[in-house]
Structures are given as structure tokens and as C-alpha cells.
Design a protein around this motif. Structure first.
Motif, PDB file in Angstrom:
ATOM      1  N   TYR A 354      24.589  25.503 112.860  1.00  0.00           N
ATOM      2  CA  TYR A 354      24.912  23.925 112.736  1.00  0.00           C
ATOM      3  C   TYR A 354      26.009  23.927 111.533  1.00  0.00           C
ATOM      4  O   TYR A 354      25.658  24.169 110.420  1.00  0.00           O
ATOM      5  N   TYR A 355      26.864  23.099 112.261  1.00  0.00           N
ATOM      6  CA  TYR A 355      27.483  21.763 110.760  1.00  0.00           C
ATOM      7  C   TYR A 355      27.524  20.692 111.251  1.00  0.00           C
ATOM      8  O   TYR A 355      27.566  20.506 112.655  1.00  0.00           O
ATOM      9  N   ASP A 356      26.541  19.894 110.168  1.00  0.00           N
ATOM     10  CA  ASP A 356      26.217  18.634 109.954  1.00  0.00           C
ATOM     11  C   ASP A 356      27.719  17.650 110.142  1.00  0.00           C
ATOM     12  O   ASP A 356      28.260  18.007 108.991  1.00  0.00           O
ATOM     13  N   PHE A 362      27.503  20.179 114.907  1.00  0.00           N
ATOM     14  CA  PHE A 362      27.923  20.667 115.937  1.00  0.00           C
ATOM     15  C   PHE A 362      27.473  22.091 115.656  1.00  0.00           C
ATOM     16  O   PHE A 362      27.109  23.131 114.689  1.00  0.00           O
ATOM     17  N   HIS A 363      26.783  23.236 116.706  1.00  0.00           N
ATOM     18  CA  HIS A 363      26.216  23.569 117.041  1.00  0.00           C
ATOM     19  C   HIS A 363      27.149  25.694 116.712  1.00  0.00           C
ATOM     20  O   HIS A 363      28.073  25.184 117.409  1.00  0.00           O
ATOM     21  N   CYS A 364      26.552  26.755 116.454  1.00  0.00           N
ATOM     22  CA  CYS A 364      26.955  27.798 116.259  1.00  0.00           C
ATOM     23  C   CYS A 364      25.925  28.427 117.311  1.00  0.00           C
ATOM     24  O   CYS A 364      25.148  27.916 118.426  1.00  0.00           O
ATOM     25  N   PHE A 386      31.829  29.380 110.804  1.00  0.00           N
ATOM     26  CA  PHE A 386      31.974  29.620 109.818  1.00  0.00           C
ATOM     27  C   PHE A 386      34.080  28.571 110.356  1.00  0.00           C
ATOM     28  O   PHE A 386      34.765  28.042 109.459  1.00  0.00           O
ATOM     29  N   TYR A 387      34.123  28.588 110.885  1.00  0.00           N
ATOM     30  CA  TYR A 387      36.116  28.340 111.990  1.00  0.00           C
ATOM     31  C   TYR A 387      35.499  26.786 111.680  1.00  0.00           C
ATOM     32  O   TYR A 387      36.471  25.851 111.542  1.00  0.00           O
ATOM     33  N   TYR A 388      34.537  25.935 111.938  1.00  0.00           N
ATOM     34  CA  TYR A 388      34.426  24.205 111.608  1.00  0.00           C
ATOM     35  C   TYR A 388      34.356  24.738 110.276  1.00  0.00           C
ATOM     36  O   TYR A 388      35.654  23.539 110.060  1.00  0.00           O
ATOM     37  N   ILE A 440      37.837  14.059 113.462  1.00  0.00           N
ATOM     38  CA  ILE A 440      36.797  15.031 112.362  1.00  0.00           C
ATOM     39  C   ILE A 440      35.996  16.422 114.081  1.00  0.00           C
ATOM     40  O   ILE A 440      36.724  16.813 113.708  1.00  0.00           O
ATOM     41  N   GLY A 441      35.937  15.483 114.190  1.00  0.00           N
ATOM     42  CA  GLY A 441      34.916  15.901 115.456  1.00  0.00           C
ATOM     43  C   GLY A 441      35.759  17.092 116.547  1.00  0.00           C
ATOM     44  O   GLY A 441      36.290  18.102 117.420  1.00  0.00           O
ATOM     45  N   ASP A 442      37.477  16.223 117.151  1.00  0.00           N
ATOM     46  CA  ASP A 442      38.229  17.080 117.734  1.00  0.00           C
ATOM     47  C   ASP A 442      38.851  18.597 116.934  1.00  0.00           C
ATOM     48  O   ASP A 442      39.412  19.133 116.885  1.00  0.00           O
TER      49      ASP A 442
END
Length: 647
Positions: A354-356, A362-364, A386-388, A440-442
Motif C-alpha cells: 500500500y501507499y500511505d 492506496f493499495h497494491c 511503484f507508480y503511485y 493527490i488522490g487523483d
């Protein structure tokens, strides 16, 4: 007295001369009159007998023969066939209802046929012939001709009707023709007079519509003579029209048919492009429909079935469908960051699953994460985190710019209906469309092809062709018109450094051939034919925190319309790219299991020019592939399906 006698003598002589002149003139006049009477009464008797019967000279338009549409190899995709029909002219028919009633005893006419004929006769000028019924067989046609004396104003005619010998294969590409409607005249200042012929047919969708002026041709004229009861006595003269131009498309009928059959009953789309020149080799939307139904007059039940079908057979998903591209978009994010210098091929990010982002996770797709990941591995295993990280370094505006450079977010100019622009969002777009700031979430959602990003299979195929070639490939569908080749503009460089393209291409090769590649099961093992690709899965529903904690429900446990879309893009051969392909399977689940196998088989069919040999497949798949390929019902060169007993 002598003078009187002389005067009388002179007067008598003058009278005699006048009498002779007058008599001679009268004799000449009677002779000319007699000759004229003989000419009119004997030599021109037939002509004047016809005139005495109140004959009239009518001028009628001759519909032009519509141009034939071929595939790249000359196979007919849209042609013409002879059509026997019956037409009626109101001014010659007299009591039209009585004549139609008589005609219904000669050939079968439904109440709808009669109602349509009456409506057409009422709406059009008295001298304009309208089609009462077409597609008669020879026996019906003959009966009308034999009973013509009792059917004033009714004329049996032969003409040409549109036919699509490969029916469902090219319905969405070619489209179909139909009668001219009032809507077709909207915005047209001086419509072609031939369009006023009742039931004259023009293109309604697809190539038939967008190349209508090219395919239609120019009408001819004929002068005919009809007698007082409306029976055609003779054709006085005729000026033939100009046939429409024949068109050769870039598509390959064999490849198109193979893909259509390979997709089966899936709700799916596939677009294949020649990487060297942009030729659209196939543009398949499944399920399809038979365009011949619309030419002949589709029944209400058939039309209702097509409109109510949950797989939307009338929609051209190949160019009209707009889908989140999912992980097939990751090459866009990677190239934007590489070109910007935000990352290098060796840049590594750690994926814990995930990315916090400010307290929001935001999960992988892999719950336990991938650990340390560089560019090649991120593509090979499709790591989301990686892409986040990458997207937040480069920013959405540069990602959107790269997307547009690769052909996303724009309408490609092809003669097909309802081509979508998709959506390649950036900060300015959201502010204009939603009156809100970009968040950021977008950016995180867009980095993996979710959120506001929408693409069509056509756009994804163009993107893949540009990545494979490094050139700004433009898709084209028309190869030649009336034998004249349509020139191909040399594609310019896409402006991406060779080293960065090579890095992304290497990751796509690893997707197919790496030990942990997400599409390894769909690899090609034939020597020199390795392919490169990228799988994608696009969510169509939100996954709640509670569901994620308990375990995400698998696609096969969900209703069909709530399952994820499956996507795949690829090109081959990897070392010398020739074809790029994009596949979307609506609600198909995972791109590796639903979309990649179709794309692999489609590429092999195009490369080999025939059903792929089993040697191209991994050895452990050959038994299954033999059964699958042998079970496909494919058309012959003439476009016909094999007899049922042979399938």
C-alpha cells in the motif's frame, strides 16, 4: 362600241388567268393536304394512336450502382445483388387502393406493406414511383408482369440491393445502409435528387455513412412512355449513371473473422494496427449483429433483442467504448517520469502492499506487497505502489502530456461512427469540468489508469504502436479508392529518447517472458516471435475497507456486470515489431486470464497469415489450444461459414 368589245375581251383573259392560277394553287394545296393526311393516317398511325390514348412521357431517375467495399486482399465486405421489386406511380394508378388490393392477390402484401405504400404515395409527387415491395422471387416478379394490364401504374423492375456477405464480422466497421429519412436532409442545402427516390438507401453508420459521397455514385435518367392506364409502353431513351467508387480498406477479413470467432460470446473488443504504417488490420466488437437485417427491414422483435441485450451488440466497443485502462496505462506514467528525469530505469521503490498518502491508504493489487521494485519489475509484476510514487514525483500534467503524445485523449480520424475521444485529465481539465482543484488522490488513481482516465481499444492500440515503433503512428482504415492508393504520410519521431523507450519495451517483454511476468502463460515460444505486452484490470466498483479487511470478493463470485474489466496491450514480434494489439473484455476479470490469450492468438493469426500452428504455443498448452482452435467456426475465402455438419 369597238372599245367596249376590246375591254370585254381583255377582262375575260384576265379572269381566265386568275382562274387558272387559283385552280392550280387549290390543286397544289389539296395535293399537299392529301399527302399530309396519308402521312398522318398511314405512316404515323401507330404514333398518333398512342397519343390518342392519352400517353405521357415521364422522366425517371436511375439509381446508381453503389460502390463495392473490399478488404486489403480484395475480399468483398459490402457488395450488391440483383433485386426484383414492384413500384407504383400515383398519377398513373388512378384509384391506388383498388390497384393495391388487386396487387395483393397477385403477390403477398401485408397490411403494413399496403399502409407504407399508401403513405409513400401520399407524401411524394404524383409522378414519383414508390417501391411497394422488393426482394421478390422470380415467380412473383413474373406474375406481376403478366397481370400488368390490370394493374395501372404498377411496374415490375429489377435493381440492385446492398448485401454483406460476411454479415456479423464487419457490422461495426462497415455499418449498413437504410432508406433516406428526413433527418438525413438536415443541414443539406441542395440534396442530391436521387435521395428523393422513395426507399432509396444510403449509409447509416460506419464506412457506409462516412464514405457515402464516394460510394453512392451519380444517378442516370430514362424517358419512358406510359398510356392512359399507366402501363409502360416503351423506353424512349436512357442515360446511364456513374457507379459509386469501389473502396479497399486496410482490414484483413481473415484476421477479423478469426478474432471474432476467438472472442466467442464475450462482451469484448480488439483492435490491431500495423506498426509500420498505421493500417487498421482488425477492429472487432463482440457480440455483433447482422447488418443485412437492416437492409431488408429489421423486425421489431429482432431490433428489440439487439437493444435489450446486456452485452450491447449494437455498440462499437472498439472505437466507441471508453474504459479505464488500468495497468496498461503504466507505460505512460513511466515514460513521463523517465523523460522528465524524475526516475531512471534503476530507480527503486519499496512496495509494502500500500501507499500511505496523508493517512489514506492506496493499495497494491498484491496484498503483501512486492518489496523493492525497479522499472522492469514494476511492469513485469504490475506493482501499483511503484507508480503511485512515480506519479507524485512527476505530476499529473506531465503524465497527461505524455498520454496525449501516445495517442490518448484524442479522437482519431477514421471513417467510423461514434469514435470517442476518451479522457486524458489534468489539473486544468478538473478545474473546468468539476470546478475543483486536483488532489493527490487523483494523481495516484490516474497513475495506474483509474479515476478520470478513459481510453478506447483503438487508442490503446495506437499507444502500443507508438511505444513499439518510437514514431507517431496514425491509424488509417482506407487503403485505396477506385484503384488509387491512398498515400501514407511518413510517421515522425514521437520525441522520446531511445534509451527510455528501450527500458519500457524491456519491461513489456518481461511481462510476457519473465518468470514472474503477469502474462507469462500467454507467451509465444516460436523462435523469433516473442511478444511484448502489458496486462490490465480496471475496477468497476469500489472496494470498501471492510471488504478489503475480510478479503476482496473474487470476480467469479460477483454478478457479471460488477466484475472488473480485463485489458491487454501488446506488440510482436518484440525484436522487429509488426503488429500492435489491444483487447478489452468487459467484466472479464483479470487481464492476464481473459484478455492476454485473445491478443496472443490474434497476433499469431496475423503473423502466420493462417490459424496459428501449435508449435508457437508452450508445450503444456498445445492439447488445450488444439481443441480450442479446431472448435472455432471460421469463414472460407468466399465469406461463407462451413455447413453445420462440418463444424
Amino acid at each position: 362600241m369597238k372599245r367596249v368589245a376590246r375591254d370585254s375581251e381583255a377582262s375575260a383573259r384576265r379572269v381566265t388567268r386568275r382562274a387558272l392560277l387559283l385552280g392550280g394553287g387549290m390543286a397544289a394545296m389539296f395535293a399537299a393536304l392529301g399527302y399530309r393526311m396519308r402521312y398522318l393516317g398511314v405512316e404515323q398511325a401507330d404514333e398518333f394512336r398512342l397519343l390518342a390514348e392519352e400517353n405521357r412521357i415521364n422522366m425517371r431517375l436511375i439509381p446508381p450502382t453503389r460502390g463495392v467495399i473490399h478488404d486489403r486482399n480484395g475480399k468483398v465486405l459490402a457488395g450488391n445483388e440483383q433485386n426484383y421489386r414492384v413500384v407504383m406511380t400515383r398519377e398513373d394508378a388512378g384509384d391506388v387502393e383498388t390497384v393495391l388490393n388487386r396487387l395483393s392477390h397477385v403477390i403477398p402484401l401485408t397490411r403494413s406493406d399496403i399502409a407504407d405504400a399508401l403513405d409513400g404515395l401520399e407524401k411524394n409527387s404524383p409522378f414519383v414511383p414508390i417501391t411497394v415491395k422488393d426482394r421478390l422471387d422470380w415467380e412473383e416478379f413474373s406474375r406481376v408482369a403478366l397481370n400488368a394490364p390490370a394493374l395501372p401504374g404498377v411496374t415490375p423492375e429489377t435493381g440492385m440491393s446492398r448485401v454483406y456477405p460476411r454479415d456479423t464480422d464487419f457490422a461495426h466497421v462497415i455499418g449498413y445502409v437504410g432508406p433516406v429519412s428526413e433527418k438525413d436532409f438536415e443541414g443539406v442545402e441542395n440534396p442530391d435528387p436521387v435521395l428523393r427516390i422513395p426507399k432509396f438507401q444510403i449509409g447509416k453508420i460506419g464506412v457506409e455513412k462516412w464514405l457515402e459521397d464516394t460510394l453512392r455514385g451519380e444517378a442516370g435518367t430514362k424517358r419512358i412512355e406510359v398510356n392512359h392506364i399507366g402501363r409502360v409502353m416503351r423506353e424512349i431513351d436512357r442515360i446511364e449513371g456513374t457507379p459509386g467508387a469501389d473502396v479497399h480498406l486496410t482490414v484483413d477479413a481473415g484476421v477479423q473473422n478469426f478474432i471474432q470467432a476467438r472472442m466467442g460470446e464475450e462482451s469484448a473488443a480488439c483492435v490491431m494496427i500495423d506498426v509500420t504504417n498505421g493500417d487498421v488490420i482488425a477492429a472487432v466488437s463482440s457480440p455483433s449483429f447482422d447488418p443485412n437485417l437492416f437492409v431488408r427491414g429489421i423486425s421489431n422483435s429482432d431490433f428489440r433483442f439487439l437493444m435489450d441485450h446486456d452485452h450491447r451488440p449494437m455498440a462499437n466497443k472498439a472505437v466507441q467504448g471508453a474504459y479505464p485502462p488500468g495497468s496498461t496505462f503504466k507505460m505512460v506514467t513511466a515514460l513521463a517520469a523517465l523523460e522528465d528525469g524524475a526516475i531512471t530505469p534503476e530507480t527503486t521503490f519499496r512496495c509494502p502492499g500500500y501507499y500511505d498518502a496523508g493517512g489514506r491508504k492506496f493499495h497494491c493489487w498484491r496484498r503483501g506487497g512486492h518489496g523493492p521494485v525497479n522499472l522492469e519489475r514494476s511492469l513485469m509484476e504490475s506493482c501499483d505502489v511503484f507508480y503511485y510514487e512515480t506519479a507524485l514525483k512527476v505530476g499529473i500534467d506531465k503524465i497527461a502530456e505524455m498520454g496525449r503524445r501516445l495517442g490518448l485523449g484524442q479522437r482519431h480520424d477514421l471513417p467510423m461512427s461514434a469514435i470517442t475521444e476518451g479522457n486524458m485529465p489534468d489539473k486544468a481539465w478538473k478545474l473546468e469540468r468539476h470546478k475543483a482543484e486536483w488532489r493527490i488522490g487523483d494523481t495516484i488513481n490516474a497513475s495506474i489508469g483509474q479515476g478520470y482516465v478513459l481510453t478506447s481499444p483503438l487508442q490503446l492500440a495506437v499507444m502500443t504502436a507508438r511505444i513499439a515503433s518510437g514514431k507517431a503512428i496514425k491509424p488509417r482504415l482506407v487503403r485505396a479508392i477506385d484503384g488509387q492508393e491512398v498515400p501514407v504520410e511518413p510517421a515522425e519521431s514521437i520525441g522520446i529518447s531511445t534509451s527510455n523507450l528501450t527500458a519500457v519495451q524491456g519491461g513489456m517483454v518481461a511481462v510476457m517472458n519473465g518468470k514472474s511476468g503477469t502474462a507469462r502463460s500467454s507467451r509465444i515460444v516460436a523462435e523469433g516471435l516473442q511478444m511484448a505486452g502489458k496486462t490490465g484490470t480496471a475496477q468497476v466498483r469500489n472496494i470498501s475497507a471492510a471488504e478489503r479487511a475480510a478479503g476482496v470478493i473474487s470476480n467469479d463470485q460477483l454478478p457479471w456486470n460488477r466484475r472488473d474489466h480485463a485489458l491487454f496491450v501488446g506488440y510482436g514480434p518484440a525484436e522487429n515489431p509488426r503488429y500492435a494489439v489491444a483487447v478489452v473484455v468487459e467484466h472479464g476479470g483479470g487481464g492476464s486470464t481473459a484478455a492476454a490469450p485473445i491478443a496472443r492468438d490474434a497476433l499469431l493469426r496475423a503473423i502466420y497469415g493462417a490459424v496459428p500452428p501449435l508449435e508457437a504455443y508452450p508445450s503444456d498448452q498445445r492439447g488445450r489450444m488444439e481443441s480450442l482452435l479446431n472448435g472455432l467456426v471460421l469463414r472460407g475465402d468466399d465469406g461463407r461459414l462451413p455447413p453445420a455438419s462440418d463444424t
